[in-house]
Design a protein around this motif. Structure first.
Motif, PDB file in Angstrom:
ATOM      1  N   PHE A   1     -12.850  -0.057  -3.484  1.00  0.00           N
ATOM      2  CA  PHE A   1     -11.913  -0.997  -4.107  1.00  0.00           C
ATOM      3  C   PHE A   1     -10.501  -0.424  -4.228  1.00  0.00           C
ATOM      4  N   GLU A   2     -10.138   0.498  -3.356  1.00  0.00           N
ATOM      5  CA  GLU A   2      -8.835   1.159  -3.474  1.00  0.00           C
ATOM      6  C   GLU A   2      -7.664   0.258  -3.097  1.00  0.00           C
ATOM      7  N   ASN A   3      -7.843  -0.684  -2.196  1.00  0.00           N
ATOM      8  CA  ASN A   3      -6.744  -1.551  -1.755  1.00  0.00           C
ATOM      9  C   ASN A   3      -7.150  -3.016  -1.896  1.00  0.00           C
ATOM     10  N   ILE A   4      -6.970  -3.574  -3.084  1.00  0.00           N
ATOM     11  CA  ILE A   4      -7.296  -4.982  -3.306  1.00  0.00           C
ATOM     12  C   ILE A   4      -6.005  -5.785  -3.163  1.00  0.00           C
ATOM     13  N   PRO A   5      -5.935  -6.657  -2.165  1.00  0.00           N
ATOM     14  CA  PRO A   5      -4.713  -7.445  -1.960  1.00  0.00           C
ATOM     15  C   PRO A   5      -4.393  -8.331  -3.173  1.00  0.00           C
ATOM     16  N   ALA A   6      -3.124  -8.652  -3.310  1.00  0.00           N
ATOM     17  CA  ALA A   6      -2.698  -9.580  -4.367  1.00  0.00           C
ATOM     18  C   ALA A   6      -3.444 -10.895  -4.206  1.00  0.00           C
ATOM     19  N   ASN A   7      -3.712 -11.555  -5.297  1.00  0.00           N
ATOM     20  CA  ASN A   7      -4.415 -12.846  -5.331  1.00  0.00           C
ATOM     21  C   ASN A   7      -5.884 -12.745  -4.954  1.00  0.00           C
ATOM     22  N   MET A   8      -6.435 -11.522  -4.927  1.00  0.00           N
ATOM     23  CA  MET A   8      -7.866 -11.341  -4.656  1.00  0.00           C
ATOM     24  C   MET A   8      -8.492 -10.533  -5.787  1.00  0.00           C
ATOM     25  N   ASN A   9      -9.817 -10.549  -5.812  1.00  0.00           N
ATOM     26  CA  ASN A   9     -10.579  -9.853  -6.846  1.00  0.00           C
ATOM     27  C   ASN A   9     -11.703  -9.055  -6.207  1.00  0.00           C
ATOM     28  N   SER A  10     -12.301  -8.178  -7.009  1.00  0.00           N
ATOM     29  CA  SER A  10     -13.445  -7.396  -6.548  1.00  0.00           C
ATOM     30  C   SER A  10     -14.718  -7.878  -7.232  1.00  0.00           C
ATOM     31  N   LEU A  11     -15.820  -7.719  -6.529  1.00  0.00           N
ATOM     32  CA  LEU A  11     -17.135  -8.105  -7.049  1.00  0.00           C
ATOM     33  C   LEU A  11     -18.152  -7.097  -6.548  1.00  0.00           C
ATOM     34  N   VAL A  12     -19.024  -6.658  -7.454  1.00  0.00           N
ATOM     35  CA  VAL A  12     -20.133  -5.792  -7.069  1.00  0.00           C
ATOM     36  C   VAL A  12     -21.410  -6.626  -7.129  1.00  0.00           C
ATOM     37  N   ILE A  13     -22.151  -6.639  -6.028  1.00  0.00           N
ATOM     38  CA  ILE A  13     -23.479  -7.258  -6.026  1.00  0.00           C
ATOM     39  C   ILE A  13     -24.461  -6.117  -6.257  1.00  0.00           C
TER      40      ILE A  13
ATOM     41  N   ASN B   1     -17.214 -28.513  -4.180  1.00  0.00           N
ATOM     42  CA  ASN B   1     -16.352 -28.640  -3.010  1.00  0.00           C
ATOM     43  C   ASN B   1     -15.637 -27.305  -2.795  1.00  0.00           C
ATOM     44  N   PRO B   2     -16.217 -26.424  -1.970  1.00  0.00           N
ATOM     45  CA  PRO B   2     -15.612 -25.100  -1.764  1.00  0.00           C
ATOM     46  C   PRO B   2     -14.507 -25.063  -0.707  1.00  0.00           C
ATOM     47  N   VAL B   3     -14.121 -26.208  -0.166  1.00  0.00           N
ATOM     48  CA  VAL B   3     -13.152 -26.241   0.938  1.00  0.00           C
ATOM     49  C   VAL B   3     -11.834 -25.572   0.555  1.00  0.00           C
ATOM     50  N   LEU B   4     -11.280 -25.889  -0.603  1.00  0.00           N
ATOM     51  CA  LEU B   4      -9.997 -25.308  -1.015  1.00  0.00           C
ATOM     52  C   LEU B   4     -10.099 -23.797  -1.185  1.00  0.00           C
ATOM     53  N   LEU B   5     -11.231 -23.328  -1.666  1.00  0.00           N
ATOM     54  CA  LEU B   5     -11.435 -21.890  -1.826  1.00  0.00           C
ATOM     55  C   LEU B   5     -11.409 -21.197  -0.463  1.00  0.00           C
ATOM     56  N   TRP B   6     -12.126 -21.759   0.504  1.00  0.00           N
ATOM     57  CA  TRP B   6     -12.110 -21.200   1.863  1.00  0.00           C
ATOM     58  C   TRP B   6     -10.704 -21.253   2.444  1.00  0.00           C
ATOM     59  N   GLN B   7     -10.001 -22.352   2.233  1.00  0.00           N
ATOM     60  CA  GLN B   7      -8.642 -22.495   2.772  1.00  0.00           C
ATOM     61  C   GLN B   7      -7.683 -21.490   2.137  1.00  0.00           C
ATOM     62  N   SER B   8      -7.914 -21.138   0.878  1.00  0.00           N
ATOM     63  CA  SER B   8      -7.036 -20.151   0.240  1.00  0.00           C
ATOM     64  C   SER B   8      -7.363 -18.734   0.707  1.00  0.00           C
ATOM     65  N   PHE B   9      -8.623 -18.478   1.056  1.00  0.00           N
ATOM     66  CA  PHE B   9      -9.034 -17.133   1.450  1.00  0.00           C
ATOM     67  C   PHE B   9      -8.697 -16.796   2.903  1.00  0.00           C
ATOM     68  N   MET B  10      -8.979 -17.695   3.816  1.00  0.00           N
ATOM     69  CA  MET B  10      -8.901 -17.363   5.243  1.00  0.00           C
ATOM     70  C   MET B  10      -7.526 -16.829   5.692  1.00  0.00           C
ATOM     71  N   PRO B  11      -6.400 -17.365   5.238  1.00  0.00           N
ATOM     72  CA  PRO B  11      -5.123 -16.792   5.673  1.00  0.00           C
ATOM     73  C   PRO B  11      -4.889 -15.371   5.123  1.00  0.00           C
ATOM     74  N   LEU B  12      -5.553 -15.029   4.022  1.00  0.00           N
ATOM     75  CA  LEU B  12      -5.366 -13.717   3.390  1.00  0.00           C
ATOM     76  C   LEU B  12      -6.369 -12.674   3.880  1.00  0.00           C
ATOM     77  N   GLU B  13      -7.387 -13.126   4.581  1.00  0.00           N
ATOM     78  CA  GLU B  13      -8.487 -12.247   5.009  1.00  0.00           C
ATOM     79  C   GLU B  13      -7.979 -11.000   5.741  1.00  0.00           C
ATOM     80  N   LYS B  14      -6.978 -11.149   6.559  1.00  0.00           N
ATOM     81  CA  LYS B  14      -6.466 -10.023   7.367  1.00  0.00           C
ATOM     82  C   LYS B  14      -5.833  -8.926   6.509  1.00  0.00           C
TER      83      LYS B  14
END
Length: 159
Positions: free
Chosen positions: A80-92, A26-39
């Motif tokens: 990866f110079e500006n990673i907002p709080a509560n977020m992480n980085s990932l390399v594919i 159930n990824p709904v909560l993950l999307w809900q936590s990300f979308m307000p921070l996306e900006k």
């Protein structure tokens, strides 16, 4: 079902992640936590959203719906110079991918993925590689719309 076999150049992503499994997916909560921070992500390279699954090594060799994996909701960035709080980085990492075009409201997504793994992969010249899987939700993605379009990227290597 005919994917494009495409080389991928390494991608840098910033986003939110959560451990989950397919038994209780159930990824709904993950999307809900990300979308307000996306900006807050200032160094994006496009407007595309990435829905990423980072599986433990060998996940697809012995599939078990209870096995945990990392689910990410992210965007591609230049660095990866500006990673907002509560977020992480990932390399594919770069490598070959089978890219499937999916169109629909998502109601048949599980059977679409099942066809990839139970039919296309076994009958192809490829096996699933141990790199992140992801979906790109671009300009034609419209949640819940039967005309919605997205790309499904499955990492592959020759058998």
């Amino acid at each position: 079902m005919k994917p494009r076999i495409t080389p991928l150049v390494e991608k840098k992503l910033i986003g939110c992640k959560q451990n989950m499994n397919y038994a209780t997916y159930n990824p709904v909560l993950l999307w809900q936590s990300f979308m307000p921070l996306e900006k807050e992500i200032t160094n994006r390279v496009s407007t595309d959203l990435f829905s990423v699954q980072q599986f433990p090594e060998g996940f697809w060799n012995h599939f078990n719906p209870e096995t945990a994996f990392e689910k990410w909701v992210a965007v591609e960035v230049s660095d990866f110079e500006n990673i907002p709080a509560n977020m992480n980085s990932l390399v594919i990492p770069g490598g070959w991918y089978a890219v499937f075009d999916y169109k629909g409201d998502g109601s048949d997504a599980a059977s679409f993925f099942e066809s990839i793994f139970s039919s296309w992969i076994p009958n192809s010249a490829y096996v699933v590689d141990d790199r992140p899987h992801f979906e790109i939700l671009g300009n034609n993605y419209k949640k819940g719309d039967p005309n919605s379009e997205e790309e499904i990227w499955i990492p592959i290597r020759l058998k």
